[in-house]
Write a protein that holds these residues in place. Structure first.
Motif, short mmCIF file in Angstrom:
data_model
loop_
_atom_site.label_atom_id
_atom_site.label_comp_id
_atom_site.label_asym_id
_atom_site.label_seq_id
_atom_site.Cartn_x
_atom_site.Cartn_y
_atom_site.Cartn_z
N ALA A 132 -37.68 60.43 -19.32
CA ALA A 132 -36.69 60.11 -20.32
C ALA A 132 -35.84 58.94 -19.84
O ALA A 132 -35.62 58.79 -18.63
CB ALA A 132 -35.80 61.31 -20.60
N ALA A 133 -35.36 58.15 -20.78
CA ALA A 133 -34.48 57.02 -20.46
C ALA A 133 -33.19 57.14 -21.26
O ALA A 133 -33.23 57.49 -22.45
CB ALA A 133 -35.18 55.70 -20.76
N GLY A 134 -32.08 56.85 -20.59
CA GLY A 134 -30.79 56.96 -21.27
C GLY A 134 -29.65 56.80 -20.30
O GLY A 134 -29.71 55.99 -19.37
N ARG A 135 -28.60 57.60 -20.51
CA ARG A 135 -27.42 57.56 -19.65
C ARG A 135 -27.58 58.56 -18.51
O ARG A 135 -28.08 59.66 -18.71
CB ARG A 135 -26.18 57.89 -20.47
N TYR A 136 -27.09 58.18 -17.36
CA TYR A 136 -27.27 59.00 -16.16
C TYR A 136 -26.67 60.38 -16.36
O TYR A 136 -25.53 60.54 -16.78
CB TYR A 136 -26.59 58.30 -14.98
N GLY A 137 -27.47 61.39 -16.04
CA GLY A 137 -26.97 62.75 -16.13
C GLY A 137 -28.09 63.74 -16.00
O GLY A 137 -29.26 63.37 -15.85
N THR A 138 -27.73 65.03 -16.09
CA THR A 138 -28.72 66.08 -15.88
C THR A 138 -29.00 66.88 -17.15
O THR A 138 -29.73 67.86 -17.10
CB THR A 138 -28.25 67.03 -14.78
N VAL A 139 -28.41 66.50 -18.26
CA VAL A 139 -28.64 67.23 -19.50
C VAL A 139 -29.44 66.40 -20.48
O VAL A 139 -29.34 65.17 -20.53
CB VAL A 139 -27.30 67.67 -20.15
N SER B 149 -30.58 56.22 -11.20
CA SER B 149 -29.78 55.24 -11.95
C SER B 149 -30.60 53.99 -12.25
O SER B 149 -31.70 53.80 -11.71
CB SER B 149 -28.55 54.86 -11.14
N GLY B 150 -30.07 53.15 -13.11
CA GLY B 150 -30.78 51.95 -13.53
C GLY B 150 -31.14 51.02 -12.38
O GLY B 150 -32.22 50.42 -12.37
N THR B 151 -30.27 50.94 -11.39
CA THR B 151 -30.53 50.08 -10.23
C THR B 151 -31.35 50.79 -9.17
O THR B 151 -31.85 50.15 -8.25
CB THR B 151 -29.22 49.64 -9.58
N GLN C 299 -35.07 49.96 -28.71
CA GLN C 299 -36.05 51.03 -28.53
C GLN C 299 -36.74 50.87 -27.19
O GLN C 299 -36.97 49.77 -26.72
CB GLN C 299 -37.11 50.98 -29.64
N VAL C 300 -37.05 51.99 -26.59
CA VAL C 300 -37.81 52.04 -25.35
C VAL C 300 -38.97 53.00 -25.57
O VAL C 300 -38.77 54.12 -26.04
CB VAL C 300 -36.95 52.50 -24.17
N GLN C 301 -40.14 52.57 -25.22
CA GLN C 301 -41.31 53.44 -25.28
C GLN C 301 -41.68 53.84 -23.85
O GLN C 301 -41.71 53.01 -22.95
CB GLN C 301 -42.49 52.72 -25.93
N LEU C 302 -41.98 55.13 -23.70
CA LEU C 302 -42.28 55.68 -22.38
C LEU C 302 -43.64 56.37 -22.41
O LEU C 302 -43.90 57.16 -23.34
CB LEU C 302 -41.21 56.67 -21.95
N VAL C 303 -44.45 56.12 -21.42
CA VAL C 303 -45.76 56.76 -21.32
C VAL C 303 -45.94 57.31 -19.91
O VAL C 303 -45.94 56.55 -18.94
CB VAL C 303 -46.89 55.78 -21.66
N GLU C 304 -46.09 58.64 -19.82
CA GLU C 304 -46.31 59.28 -18.52
C GLU C 304 -47.80 59.33 -18.18
O GLU C 304 -48.65 59.36 -19.07
CB GLU C 304 -45.77 60.72 -18.51
N PRO D 122 -35.02 46.17 -21.76
CA PRO D 122 -35.08 46.12 -20.29
C PRO D 122 -34.91 47.50 -19.65
O PRO D 122 -33.90 48.18 -19.88
CB PRO D 122 -33.92 45.19 -19.95
N PHE D 123 -35.87 47.87 -18.87
CA PHE D 123 -35.91 49.19 -18.25
C PHE D 123 -34.70 49.42 -17.36
O PHE D 123 -34.17 50.53 -17.28
CB PHE D 123 -37.21 49.31 -17.45
N SER D 124 -34.27 48.38 -16.68
CA SER D 124 -33.16 48.51 -15.73
C SER D 124 -31.83 48.84 -16.41
O SER D 124 -30.88 49.23 -15.73
CB SER D 124 -33.02 47.23 -14.91
N ASN D 125 -31.77 48.73 -17.72
CA ASN D 125 -30.55 49.07 -18.45
C ASN D 125 -30.31 50.56 -18.53
O ASN D 125 -29.22 51.00 -18.90
CB ASN D 125 -30.60 48.52 -19.87
N TYR D 126 -31.31 51.34 -18.18
CA TYR D 126 -31.27 52.78 -18.42
C TYR D 126 -31.48 53.57 -17.14
O TYR D 126 -32.29 53.20 -16.28
CB TYR D 126 -32.36 53.17 -19.41
#
Length: 121
Positions: free
Chosen positions: A97-104, A52-54, A1-6, A28-32
């Motif tokens: 948002a955190a996840g896989r690289y993309g625009t959707v 990207s993650g990096t 799980q990843v929690q995000l706060v803007e 780890p944030f860098s994973n996403y």
């Protein structure tokens, strides 16, 4: 799980700037990859920018290219969206948002609660 706060939203005059932050906790944030989407009142949630993650790769919606800059500091588990030359058309709730690289939206598993950006003319 990843929690995000803007944070960092607010009211700004046209032509002004704001910097949004997205603080992450959990895995780890860098994973996403991290992205920003926005949703204006009565409209769909639209892609704004992704990194990207990096941090090596970025992409932007045509409507913000050249005005917005996405970045991240993995040591601080924080992502950013620098917004310059803001106009009333940028008024929306902005979500990270955190996840896989993309625009959707479907590529992102984790979402923040959103922060309001309002631009007056």
């Amino acid at each position: 799980q990843v929690q995000l706060v803007e944070s960092g939203g607010g009211l700004v005059q046209a032509g002004g700037s704001l910097r949004l932050s997205c603080a992450a906790s959990g895995r780890p944030f860098s994973n996403y990859a991290m992205a920003w989407f926005r949703q204006a009142s009565g409209k769909e949630r639209d892609f704004v920018a992704v990194i990207s993650g990096t941090g090596a790769t970025t992409d932007y919606a045509a409507s913000v290219k050249g005005r917005f800059t996405i970045s991240r500091d993995n040591a601080k588990n924080t992502g950013y969206l620098q917004m310059n030359s803001l106009g009333p058309e940028d008024t929306a709730v902005y979500y990270c948002a955190a996840g896989r690289y993309g625009t959707v939206k479907s590529r992102y598993d984790y979402w923040g609660q959103g922060t309001q950006v309002s631009v007056s003319s």
